[in-house]
Design an enzyme around this catalytic site. Structure first.
Site, PDB file in Angstrom:
ATOM      1  N   ALA A  73       1.496   1.832   4.150  1.00 49.84           N
ATOM      2  CA  ALA A  73       2.626   0.992   3.716  1.00 49.84           C
ATOM      3  C   ALA A  73       2.446  -0.485   4.066  1.00 49.84           C
ATOM      4  CB  ALA A  73       3.961   1.507   4.264  1.00 49.84           C
ATOM      5  N   ARG A 116       0.849  -1.194   0.000  1.00 51.07           N
ATOM      6  CA  ARG A 116       0.000   0.000   0.000  1.00 51.07           C
ATOM      7  C   ARG A 116       0.890   1.251   0.000  1.00 51.07           C
ATOM      8  NH1 ARG A 116      -3.703   2.540   4.884  1.00 51.07           N
ATOM      9  NH2 ARG A 116      -4.843   4.007   3.563  1.00 51.07           N
ATOM     10  N   HIS A 117       0.401   2.330  -0.575  1.00 52.48           N
ATOM     11  CA  HIS A 117       1.143   3.606  -0.547  1.00 52.48           C
ATOM     12  C   HIS A 117       1.430   4.025   0.897  1.00 52.48           C
ATOM     13  CE1 HIS A 117      -2.497   5.605   0.831  1.00 52.48           C
ATOM     14  NE2 HIS A 117      -3.157   4.991  -0.138  1.00 52.48           N
ATOM     15  N   GLY A 118       2.338   4.953   1.058  1.00 51.31           N
ATOM     16  CA  GLY A 118       2.709   5.437   2.381  1.00 51.31           C
ATOM     17  C   GLY A 118       1.719   6.465   2.920  1.00 51.31           C
ATOM     18  N   GLY A 149       0.026  -0.181  -4.562  1.00 50.76           N
ATOM     19  CA  GLY A 149      -1.375   0.154  -4.773  1.00 50.76           C
ATOM     20  C   GLY A 149      -2.009   0.760  -3.538  1.00 50.76           C
TER      21      GLY A 149
END
Length: 465
Positions: free
Chosen positions: A395, A84-86, A352
């Site tokens: 994340a 996952r994005h930060g 993602g």
């Protein structure tokens, strides 16, 4: 927990006891005035460090001993990381809710509590609508640090040679927070190895990383269907949320009618964002005690359950395309390895969203409780495994590591947020590293079916007799 006990752990950090304590998922970190008491309930708005508290002391800490391959000759041949994005700013929609609450507190709240006066006289609404979910500096660091930790966990796969040799592939969602997270992950590796003479490409692939947008059946029947979240709406109007709203109104000394479920959510988000972005234990956190925070956590878990997980079959089936992509990469690595070739894609890093990870985790059967989450069973769900605070912080990552243990013995180890997990239904297998063929056999029906186009069309054609 007494401080002396933590000192013992630190002293014996390299012992088995030290590691098992330090890396346990449910270990509470010592009281820290900079960490809100309710931080472990922030669901998808939570810090990665709350899931792995040992990182608070050392953000680059890893524990390779937890990998536990069945024999010393096992070697890693492929890693797929779905991340996952930060940490990000709030979306425009949530900023509007937060602004509305702030105006209410400024204009209507009365009381002598110092935290309330601090909001009214010192705190300023610095969130703006144009921030709209963009990656913050903390989010950059989330991915830089994760890249370094994964290179320490899997040094034979995430290596300078493999990066320079084009054996590490990067794929991302088109959203700026994902692209910037991908750039940050690459920057973490480049800085680690002081690479200044080369850039590394990434591919934008929304079909894989934002499959939920492309699945018409999901969009129509769940995402754009207000009645799909009936259980969430009922819970928001129910007694547990009602009590949270009344307590907030009492703390602010305003009429109960002024505090809606949106207002309560906005306050919870303000506490969470101030902490995730700035590491500040803000006065907004004083709106809630731990009992309230558990209710707020459940409300969000309920939404995720019905919108992205076990609530509807199409939620998980929308991820069929990513499921098949993962296994095709594993199959290819297994085939190349068997024929004595170099594995051409040693590492795949795919960045993602929470909405990318949760349907896939659901399809694989993780975190499935005996009873569905509903608007009326909050009290009996206190021990549920479906907890997005543990599963999906910023994340969050699902790692699938393929090992060659010699003699055609291929093993697959899943890790979630850098901790080994076991494939549901394969719990009898050795530790968390089952035979790859057993994993394929376990998911054979999905591997033989789970066709994205078929699952996602609104009106399925009747199957032939």
């Amino acid at each position: 927990m007494p401080n002396i006990y933590w000192q013992i752990i630190v002293i014996h950090f390299t012992t088995i006891i030290g590691f098992s304590r330090c890396f346990r998922n449910d270990e509470n970190h010592p009281e820290n005035p900079n960490i809100p008491a309710i931080a472990k309930y922030f669901t998808t708005k939570g810090r990665y460090e709350e899931v792995n508290p040992y990182l608070i002391e050392d953000i680059l800490a890893v524990n390779r001993s937890m990998l536990q391959p069945p024999s010393a000759q096992c070697r890693e041949i492929h890693l797929t990381a779905i991340i996952r994005h930060g940490t990000r700013y709030p979306t425009t929609k949530n900023v509007k809710k937060m602004q509305k609450l702030y105006e209410l507190v400024k204009s209507r709240a009365s009381g002598q509590e110092s935290w309330l006066r601090e909001i009214q006289t010192q705190w300023t609404m610095w969130y703006t609508e144009d921030m709209d979910g963009r990656l913050v500096q903390k989010g950059v660091n989330d991915h830089k640090h994760l890249a370094v930790r994964l290179s320490k966990l899997f040094p034979s796969l995430i290596s300078e040679d493999k990066l320079r040799g084009g054996l590490i592939k990067f794929i991302t969602s088109s959203k700026h927070r994902c692209v910037n997270s991908t750039l940050s992950f690459k920057a973490g590796l480049k800085e680690l190895w002081a690479i200044e003479d080369k850039e590394f490409d990434h591919a934008v692939n929304d079909a894989l990383m934002r499959f939920f947008d492309k699945c018409i059946k999901f969009v129509q029947e769940v995402d754009k269907n207000p009645s799909a979240l009936t259980e969430v709406d009922k819970f928001k109007q129910g007694p547990e949320m009602g009590r949270v709203q009344e307590k907030i109104a009492d703390r602010l000394n305003v009429p109960y009618s002024l505090i809606t479920d949106d207002m309560a959510e906005a306050a919870f988000y303000l506490c969470a964002y101030e902490f995730a972005i700035k590491t500040v234990n803000s006065p907004w956190c004083r709106f809630f005690d731990e009992v309230d925070a558990r209710v707020m956590e459940y409300a969000n878990d309920l939404k995720q359950f019905w919108k992205r997980a076990y609530g509807y079959d199409i939620n998980s089936k929308s991820s069929c395309i990513l499921f098949h992509d993962v296994f095709s990469r594993l199959d290819k690595a297994a085939s190349e390895n068997k024929s004595g070739q170099q594995v051409t894609e040693a590492v795949t890093v795919q960045v993602g969203h929470a909405e990318t990870l949760l349907p896939l985790l659901t399809l694989l059967g993780f975190f499935k409780d005996n009873d569905a989450l509903t608007s009326t069973n909050y009290a009996t769900q206190t021990q549920r495994s479906f907890r997005t605070s543990h599963m999906l912080p910023y994340a969050a990552n699902l790692l699938l590591v393929l090992y060659d243990c010699g003699g055609g013995d291929l093993r697959l180890q899943p890790l979630l947020n850098e901790k080994p997990v076991t494939f549901p239904g394969l719990t009898d297998q050795q530790v968390s590293m089952p035979l790859y063929q057993d994993v394929r056999q376990h998911y054979r029906e999905l591997l033989q079916g789970c066709d994205f186009e078929t699952e996602c069309q609104l009106f399925k054609q009747p199957s032939g007799v």
